[in-house]
Every structure is written in C-alpha cells, then in structure tokens.
Design a protein around this motif. Structure first.
Motif, PDB file in Angstrom:
ATOM      1  N   ILE A  14       0.770  -1.251   0.000  1.00 45.48           N
ATOM      2  CA  ILE A  14       0.000   0.000   0.000  1.00 45.48           C
ATOM      3  C   ILE A  14       0.796   1.294   0.000  1.00 45.48           C
ATOM      4  O   ILE A  14       0.218   2.343  -0.224  1.00 45.48           O
ATOM      5  N   CYS A  15       2.096   1.246   0.273  1.00 44.25           N
ATOM      6  CA  CYS A  15       2.789   2.519   0.493  1.00 44.25           C
ATOM      7  C   CYS A  15       3.250   3.194  -0.794  1.00 44.25           C
ATOM      8  O   CYS A  15       3.613   2.545  -1.766  1.00 44.25           O
ATOM      9  N   ASP A  16       3.226   4.535  -0.775  1.00 45.84           N
ATOM     10  CA  ASP A  16       3.795   5.315  -1.862  1.00 45.84           C
ATOM     11  C   ASP A  16       5.271   5.569  -1.585  1.00 45.84           C
ATOM     12  O   ASP A  16       6.109   5.422  -2.447  1.00 45.84           O
ATOM     13  N   ARG A  17       5.541   5.974  -0.341  1.00 46.38           N
ATOM     14  CA  ARG A  17       6.925   6.220   0.046  1.00 46.38           C
ATOM     15  C   ARG A  17       7.232   5.447   1.313  1.00 46.38           C
ATOM     16  O   ARG A  17       6.332   5.072   2.066  1.00 46.38           O
ATOM     17  N   VAL A  18       8.525   5.248   1.536  1.00 46.23           N
ATOM     18  CA  VAL A  18       8.904   4.472   2.704  1.00 46.23           C
ATOM     19  C   VAL A  18      10.159   5.059   3.336  1.00 46.23           C
ATOM     20  O   VAL A  18      11.021   5.606   2.644  1.00 46.23           O
ATOM     21  N   ALA A  19      10.222   4.967   4.656  1.00 47.04           N
ATOM     22  CA  ALA A  19      11.445   5.315   5.377  1.00 47.04           C
ATOM     23  C   ALA A  19      11.922   4.043   6.050  1.00 47.04           C
ATOM     24  O   ALA A  19      11.139   3.332   6.673  1.00 47.04           O
ATOM     25  N   ILE A  20      13.197   3.753   5.879  1.00 45.30           N
ATOM     26  CA  ILE A  20      13.755   2.588   6.548  1.00 45.30           C
ATOM     27  C   ILE A  20      14.481   3.088   7.780  1.00 45.30           C
ATOM     28  O   ILE A  20      15.309   3.995   7.699  1.00 45.30           O
ATOM     29  N   GLY A  76      12.456   7.181   0.554  1.00 52.17           N
ATOM     30  CA  GLY A  76      12.228   7.400  -0.868  1.00 52.17           C
ATOM     31  C   GLY A  76      10.963   6.721  -1.351  1.00 52.17           C
ATOM     32  O   GLY A  76      10.198   6.160  -0.565  1.00 52.17           O
ATOM     33  N   LYS A  77      10.749   6.806  -2.658  1.00 51.79           N
ATOM     34  CA  LYS A  77       9.605   6.136  -3.272  1.00 51.79           C
ATOM     35  C   LYS A  77       9.788   4.634  -3.110  1.00 51.79           C
ATOM     36  O   LYS A  77      10.895   4.119  -3.257  1.00 51.79           O
ATOM     37  N   VAL A  78       8.688   3.947  -2.878  1.00 48.72           N
ATOM     38  CA  VAL A  78       8.772   2.505  -2.676  1.00 48.72           C
ATOM     39  C   VAL A  78       9.388   1.836  -3.905  1.00 48.72           C
ATOM     40  O   VAL A  78      10.268   0.981  -3.795  1.00 48.72           O
ATOM     41  N   SER A  79       8.962   2.281  -5.100  1.00 50.77           N
ATOM     42  CA  SER A  79       9.460   1.629  -6.305  1.00 50.77           C
ATOM     43  C   SER A  79      10.970   1.792  -6.434  1.00 50.77           C
ATOM     44  O   SER A  79      11.680   0.859  -6.820  1.00 50.77           O
ATOM     45  N   GLU A  80      11.475   2.952  -6.034  1.00 50.99           N
ATOM     46  CA  GLU A  80      12.923   3.182  -6.141  1.00 50.99           C
ATOM     47  C   GLU A  80      13.704   2.391  -5.099  1.00 50.99           C
ATOM     48  O   GLU A  80      14.696   1.724  -5.418  1.00 50.99           O
ATOM     49  N   ILE A  81      13.220   2.455  -3.898  1.00 49.84           N
ATOM     50  CA  ILE A  81      13.955   1.767  -2.839  1.00 49.84           C
ATOM     51  C   ILE A  81      13.907   0.260  -3.044  1.00 49.84           C
ATOM     52  O   ILE A  81      14.870  -0.446  -2.780  1.00 49.84           O
ATOM     53  N   PHE A  82      12.801  -0.191  -3.586  1.00 53.24           N
ATOM     54  CA  PHE A  82      12.689  -1.633  -3.807  1.00 53.24           C
ATOM     55  C   PHE A  82      13.620  -2.127  -4.899  1.00 53.24           C
ATOM     56  O   PHE A  82      14.153  -3.216  -4.815  1.00 53.24           O
ATOM     57  N   SER A  83      13.757  -1.311  -5.930  1.00 54.19           N
ATOM     58  CA  SER A  83      14.606  -1.810  -7.004  1.00 54.19           C
ATOM     59  C   SER A  83      16.071  -1.604  -6.676  1.00 54.19           C
ATOM     60  O   SER A  83      16.915  -2.390  -7.077  1.00 54.19           O
ATOM     61  N   GLU A  84      16.388  -0.567  -5.920  1.00 54.10           N
ATOM     62  CA  GLU A  84      17.793  -0.327  -5.594  1.00 54.10           C
ATOM     63  C   GLU A  84      17.982   0.206  -4.188  1.00 54.10           C
ATOM     64  O   GLU A  84      18.247   1.385  -3.997  1.00 54.10           O
ATOM     65  N   PRO A  85      17.860  -0.671  -3.206  1.00 51.76           N
ATOM     66  CA  PRO A  85      18.095  -0.210  -1.839  1.00 51.76           C
ATOM     67  C   PRO A  85      19.543   0.210  -1.681  1.00 51.76           C
ATOM     68  O   PRO A  85      20.443  -0.478  -2.152  1.00 51.76           O
ATOM     69  N   LYS A  86      19.767   1.342  -1.052  1.00 45.46           N
ATOM     70  CA  LYS A  86      21.138   1.850  -0.943  1.00 45.46           C
ATOM     71  C   LYS A  86      21.767   1.508   0.392  1.00 45.46           C
ATOM     72  O   LYS A  86      22.944   1.226   0.483  1.00 45.46           O
ATOM     73  N   SER A  87      20.954   1.560   1.454  1.00 45.36           N
ATOM     74  CA  SER A  87      21.533   1.308   2.771  1.00 45.36           C
ATOM     75  C   SER A  87      21.692  -0.189   3.000  1.00 45.36           C
ATOM     76  O   SER A  87      21.035  -1.014   2.367  1.00 45.36           O
ATOM     77  N   LYS A  88      22.564  -0.502   3.926  1.00 41.06           N
ATOM     78  CA  LYS A  88      22.825  -1.890   4.261  1.00 41.06           C
ATOM     79  C   LYS A  88      21.548  -2.558   4.770  1.00 41.06           C
ATOM     80  O   LYS A  88      21.184  -3.659   4.352  1.00 41.06           O
ATOM     81  N   ILE A  89      20.844  -1.844   5.675  1.00 43.03           N
ATOM     82  CA  ILE A  89      19.634  -2.419   6.250  1.00 43.03           C
ATOM     83  C   ILE A  89      18.572  -2.580   5.171  1.00 43.03           C
ATOM     84  O   ILE A  89      17.823  -3.549   5.159  1.00 43.03           O
ATOM     85  N   GLY A  90      18.544  -1.621   4.227  1.00 40.96           N
ATOM     86  CA  GLY A  90      17.581  -1.693   3.130  1.00 40.96           C
ATOM     87  C   GLY A  90      17.806  -2.947   2.301  1.00 40.96           C
ATOM     88  O   GLY A  90      16.857  -3.651   1.935  1.00 40.96           O
ATOM     89  N   ARG A  91      19.055  -3.221   2.019  1.00 44.73           N
ATOM     90  CA  ARG A  91      19.373  -4.428   1.253  1.00 44.73           C
ATOM     91  C   ARG A  91      18.953  -5.675   2.018  1.00 44.73           C
ATOM     92  O   ARG A  91      18.370  -6.596   1.459  1.00 44.73           O
ATOM     93  N   GLN A  92      19.245  -5.629   3.310  1.00 46.23           N
ATOM     94  CA  GLN A  92      18.896  -6.789   4.131  1.00 46.23           C
ATOM     95  C   GLN A  92      17.397  -7.040   4.120  1.00 46.23           C
ATOM     96  O   GLN A  92      16.939  -8.160   3.948  1.00 46.23           O
ATOM     97  N   LEU A  93      16.624  -5.932   4.280  1.00 49.59           N
ATOM     98  CA  LEU A  93      15.178  -6.068   4.363  1.00 49.59           C
ATOM     99  C   LEU A  93      14.573  -6.447   3.019  1.00 49.59           C
ATOM    100  O   LEU A  93      13.659  -7.260   2.942  1.00 49.59           O
ATOM    101  N   GLU A 131      31.825 -11.548  -2.264  1.00 48.43           N
ATOM    102  CA  GLU A 131      31.521 -12.593  -1.282  1.00 48.43           C
ATOM    103  C   GLU A 131      30.881 -12.032  -0.014  1.00 48.43           C
ATOM    104  O   GLU A 131      29.969 -12.591   0.541  1.00 48.43           O
ATOM    105  N   HIS A 132      31.412 -10.881   0.408  1.00 47.29           N
ATOM    106  CA  HIS A 132      30.972 -10.376   1.704  1.00 47.29           C
ATOM    107  C   HIS A 132      29.818  -9.398   1.579  1.00 47.29           C
ATOM    108  O   HIS A 132      29.388  -8.820   2.552  1.00 47.29           O
ATOM    109  N   ASP A 133      29.375  -9.233   0.376  1.00 46.51           N
ATOM    110  CA  ASP A 133      28.331  -8.241   0.141  1.00 46.51           C
ATOM    111  C   ASP A 133      26.985  -8.720   0.668  1.00 46.51           C
ATOM    112  O   ASP A 133      26.631  -9.873   0.543  1.00 46.51           O
ATOM    113  N   ILE A 134      26.264  -7.817   1.298  1.00 47.41           N
ATOM    114  CA  ILE A 134      24.892  -8.159   1.640  1.00 47.41           C
ATOM    115  C   ILE A 134      23.952  -7.050   1.235  1.00 47.41           C
ATOM    116  O   ILE A 134      24.354  -5.944   1.056  1.00 47.41           O
TER     117      ILE A 134
END
Ligand code: ATP
Ligand code: MG
Lengths: 221, 337
Positions: free
Chosen positions: B211-217, B227-244, B334-337
């Motif tokens: 349901i969300c338009d924008r999201v804060a992690i 950022g916009k959900v579509s942007e963050i979903f396709s390219e999460p920038k933060s470590k936690i964003g990638r994890q989630l 290898e160590h990327d998450i």
C-alpha cells in the motif's frame, strides 16, 4: 432450641443494626476510598497523570492506617465519634471507626481493580484526545466495572467482619450479640445463631457482588 | 510543493530507565505529504513505535519537533494538543477496543469525547460501520469478533472524528495473511476515497509493497533511507535496506569462483527476455544463482544474481552487453549483503 419473642426481637434488631452499620460505612468508605484508589493509579509513574511524590505520600498514609489493628483503631477513634455524633456506643458511633478503617482498604481494592486495565486501551483513548477526566470516567471505571464489583463484595464482607468486632466496645449488631451472649454469658446457642447469621450475610453479599459482576461483563461471550 | 501535513525535524527520544539512558530515536527528519501512504519499516527495536507515538505526542520527544499542518505540537497547550490528536486517528496491533462497549458505542467513543450529540454520533457510527463492512455487528461486543473484525471496528473508530491522518502501528501484525490483505485494502481505499494520509509502521516488507507510496527505513534509532517505494525496492542503498528487501538474495552470494553480478529489473526490462538475449548476443553461458520478481505498484520489480563465465573476456563481453542495453547491474562480492 427455641427462642422467646424477646430474643427474636433482639436478633431482628441486631440484623438491622448490622445492615445499617455495614451499609453506611461501606458507602462512606467508598466515598473516601474510590477517589483515593483512582488517585493512586493515575499518579503512579506509568499512570495517566504521574505525580510520584503524591503517590508515595498517599501510599504511605494508607499503609499506616491499614497497619493499625481494627480493635486498637476503635479505641483511638471512638472519642472522635463522641465529638461528632455525641456518643461512643451503639451502632451509629461505630460508623466512624469503620469508615476510617475501611476507607484505606477500599482504596487498595479499587487500586488493584483499576490496575487490571490494559494499558493499550488507555493509550487509544489518549490518541483520540481524551482528557484525564474522560479517561477516568469513560475508560477506567466502566472497563473495570466487573472487577470493581468483585472488589466491592470483598470490601463489604470485610466491613461486616469489622462490624462484628465492634461488639467489644459497645457497638450493636449481630456481632455484638455473639460476643455478649457467647463470650460474656456462655450462651452457646445464641452465639451460634449469630455466627450463622453472619455467615449467611457474607454469603449473600458475596453472591450479589459476583452476580452483578458477571452479569455486566461483556468480555464473556 | 504544498506544505507537508506532518514535518518531523531533528527529532530525538531518550528514555530514562533505571539502568541509565536508552536512546530510542536520534536525528529523525521526515516530511509526510498530505494524501500519501507513508511506510516506516525496520527491525524489532529500531524505534518504529516510539517514532509513531512521537507523531501524536503520546511520547514527548526529548529533542527536535513535530509539526502538524505547520504548527508545532510541542508548543500547544494541553487542550489544543487533544484537539490536534482528534485530527490524527490511530490504530494498534492489539486493536485496543473498549471491551465493555458494543461495537457501535466503541465507534461513538471519540465523538463522545468531543461532545457530539448522541443521535448524531450514532448516525455517524452506522455510516462508518458500513464503510468497513460490519453493519451487522453494531450490537456485538469486541469479545464476539475475530481479529480482522476488531481491526475494522478500530479503523471505523479512528475515522469517526474525520481525521486527516491515520497512524497504524503494526496494524496487521496480529492477523493472518488473508485478513492482512483485506485490512490493507481497506486502508488503501480509505486513503483514496477520503484522502486521509496514512502512516504505516511495520516490520513486514509485504505491507509496504502492498500500500505505500513512500517508505522510510529505520535502523538503530536512525533513518537509513527514505524514498519512493518503487525506487527503494529496485535499488536499496543502505545496508539495512538491502537486508530487508533483498533478504535471501543478499545472502545467496557465498559460493564463488568466478564473478557474480546482480541485475536489477526496474519495471522496464522485465518485459524483455534480458538473460536470453544476453546469452544469445554474447554466445556465452551464464549461471543464474537467484532470481526474484514481484509486483510493486503495478510494475514488475526484481533482481537476479548471475554468475559470469570464468573466462575474463567472455565475462567482460556480457557486462558490456548489459551496459549498452542500459540494464542496471552491480557486481557482488563474497561479503556483500
Ligand atoms: N518506555 C520505554 N522506556 C525505556 N525504553 C523504551 C521505552 N519504549 C521503548 N524503549 C526502547 O526504545 C527502543 C525502540 O523501541 P520501539 O518500541 O520503538 O521499537 P520498535 O521498532 O517498535 O520495535 P517492535 O518492532 O519490536 O515493535 C527499544 O530499544 C526499546 O527498548
Ligand atoms: Mg513496535
């Protein structure tokens, strides 16, 4: 075991006096204890209006009053009865010490009932912009009604048992009959009748409290 | 751009406990626009509930300020603050209905607080019950309702005073997947038809996606990215964003040998057979290690982890192909998450 008309009349008077003492003292004890119980809960650190100093002082005073044995409280307080209603014997005189003893007790009973409330519900009321008064009147008291009624039965039966002790210091009621006839005159029959009457009264009060509590409780499907 | 309905400026919250100070939030800056569905996601203990409770001042921040329609909540007197809260409905994970009140009287509750006449309040409550699809339960008590029904009543109650914002703290976390879907659908519908701004707190990606338009992690008391959900979903920038967001995919990258890349589908390329075309064009095989796509706001979003051929020249050819086709990718280590 048969009783003459005079004895029966005495028992009737005793029942009336007990009823009157207990009813009046319970009423007054709630007039004092209910607000105090509310204050105890609301001013606590996790309450709706934290005032730790007030909470602490009130709690201590209540504990002090509660730790005085009732019989001793009677001796201390009866002079006050003399001042207020002009006599230190008889049922009306007993109402004052009974109220002083039961008020703090009621405060604690009310407090424990109100503490049963789910904090989330209070939180929700706050989020809707409820004031402290509105939370007390529209959330705390109605939501805790069943528990308050059970507590009420507990408080009234305790006051009843206190009232029986009043017989030692010239108070009236069924308890006085049991003490005067059983303890001072060794008339076991009359004593037992009085005791049975007290037991029946306790049962009735308890039953009424439980029924009212259950009947009004919407948590039961 | 018009003024955000809620502005959070430099907000911080410290709790005083017997073991010392606990920092629950620090340096939070967020603007929430009127009419949007804004998500706040984070792991347990990140500070999400504290943040949402700061928004309506159930929790008073120790630093910074919260503005509602440009007015600072911290500067309001108690009566004004209570009135402002009536413009912000709130729903909870545990529903928090009044157990001794019937459904309709629960919905009337916030109206009673504002002194609305009984008959008017009842009329409004019945309307709202219709909105949430529970007309037949008006006289029932909360104990007689299912979790989903209770949450519907809670939503109706939150809407009673015509709020401009609805705050949802893990509103679907106690519900099963189907019920979750229907409750989220209802919130989205309310957002669309009534224009109510919705702020959703959750630890579930699926809720944000739905349901969300924008999201804060939010991570460890801080905002990691917004950022916009579509942007963050396709390219999460933060470590936690990638994890989630990448979740399993982020951890797939252990085995190795040759180089691996993550190809990102941002909705455009998913219609064309990217991998097949690359294989055909470069005449080199690639090894698909992981693939995941999902529907985000109507477009296909996703990512794929591909192992390149061991031969460097062939690997470079494949990468050049992706570059010329303007397909976003990134090399994973290898160590990327
Ligand atoms: N009243 C409080 N007193 C002390 N510490 C608190 C209090 N409320 C929250 N905290 C602490 O603040 C931090 C953030 O808590 P919060 O409830 O906001 O997390 P959350 O992101 O909502 O987690 P969850 O997903 O588990 O609900 C935690 O470390 C928590 O222990
Ligand atoms: Mg939480």
């Amino acid at each position: 075991m048969t009783f003459d008309a005079a004895t029966i009349q005495m028992l009737k008077t005793g029942i009336w006096e007990t009823f009157y003492m207990v009813f009046l003292s319970s009423l007054l004890a709630y007039v004092i204890g209910l607000p105090l119980g509310i204050v105890l809960v609301c001013t606590d650190t996790d309450g709706i209006h934290p005032m730790p100093a007030v909470q602490k002082i009130l709690g201590t005073v209540i504990n002090l009053l509660r730790s005085v044995p009732f019989l001793i409280l009677l001796f201390i307080v009866l002079p006050l009865s003399k001042m207020v209603i002009g006599t230190r014997i008889g049922s009306p005189a007993m109402v004052i010490p009974l109220t002083i003893a039961a008020g703090p007790y009621v405060a604690r009973v009310v407090e424990s009932s109100l503490r049963e409330i789910d904090g989330g519900v209070v939180e929700a009321a706050k989020s809707m912009g409820a004031s402290d008064w509105q939370i007390i009147w529209k959330v705390l008291l109605p939501e805790c009604r069943p528990s308050l009624l059970v507590g009420g039965a507990l408080a009234v039966t305790t006051i009843l048992s206190y009232s029986a002790m009043a017989g030692f210091v010239g108070g009236g009621g069924v308890g006085a009959i049991a003490i005067n006839y059983g303890y001072y005159r060794y008339e076991a029959g009359l004593m037992w009748v009085s005791v049975v009457l007290l037991v029946v009264m306790v049962q009735i009060i308890q039953e009424i409290g439980m029924r009212m509590s259950r009947k009004g409780d919407k948590r039961i499907r | 751009m018009e003024q955000p309905i809620i502005q959070i400026k430099g907000l911080g919250k410290e709790f005083q406990t017997t073991e010392g100070k606990v920092r629950a939030l620090g340096d939070i800056n967020l603007d929430i626009q009127s009419g949007e569905v804004f998500g706040i996601i984070g792991l347990s203990g990140a500070g999400k509930s504290t943040l949402v409770r700061c928004i309506n001042f159930l929790e008073v921040p120790t630093e910074g300020e919260v503005l509602f329609e440009g007015e600072s909540l911290g500067s309001m007197n108690p009566a004004r603050l209570r009135r402002t809260r009536q413009s912000m409905g709130m729903i909870f994970q545990q529903f928090n209905l009044l157990a001794q009140r019937s459904v309709v009287r629960n919905i009337c509750f916030p109206l009673e607080l504002t002194g609305t006449p009984k008959s008017e309040a009842k009329k409004r409550a019945m309307e709202l019950l219709k909105t949430v699809g529970l007309e037949d339960k008006a006289g029932a008590y909360p104990a007689q309702l299912s979790g989903g029904q209770k949450q519907r009543v809670a939503i109706a109650r939150a809407l009673a005073t015509n709020p401009k914002v609805i705050l949802c703290d893990e509103a679907t976390s106690a519900l099963d997947p189907n019920t979750t879907k229907s409750i989220l659908g209802l919130l989205k519908e309310i957002n669309k038809t009534m224009g109510v701004t919705v702020i959703v707190i959750t630890h579930e990606m699926a809720v944000i996606e739905a349901i969300c338009d924008r999201v804060a992690i939010i991570d460890k008391s801080q905002i990691a990215e917004v950022g916009k959900v579509s942007e963050i979903f396709s390219e999460p920038k933060s470590k936690i964003g990638r994890q989630l967001i990448l979740g399993d995919a982020a951890r797939q990258v252990k085995f190795g040998g040759s180089r691996q890349i993550r190809i990102i589908f941002d909705g455009r390329e998913s219609t064309e057979p990217v991998i097949s075309n690359m294989v055909l064009a470069c005449k080199t095989p690639v090894n698909i290690m992981y693939a995941q796509t999902r529907d985000v706001g109507g477009t296909a979003m996703g990512q794929m982890i591909v192992q390149l051929p061991g031969d460097e020249a062939e690997a470079d050819r494949a990468l050049r192909y992706l570059e010329t086709s303007k397909i976003p990718y990134e090399e994973v280590t290898e160590h990327d998450i």
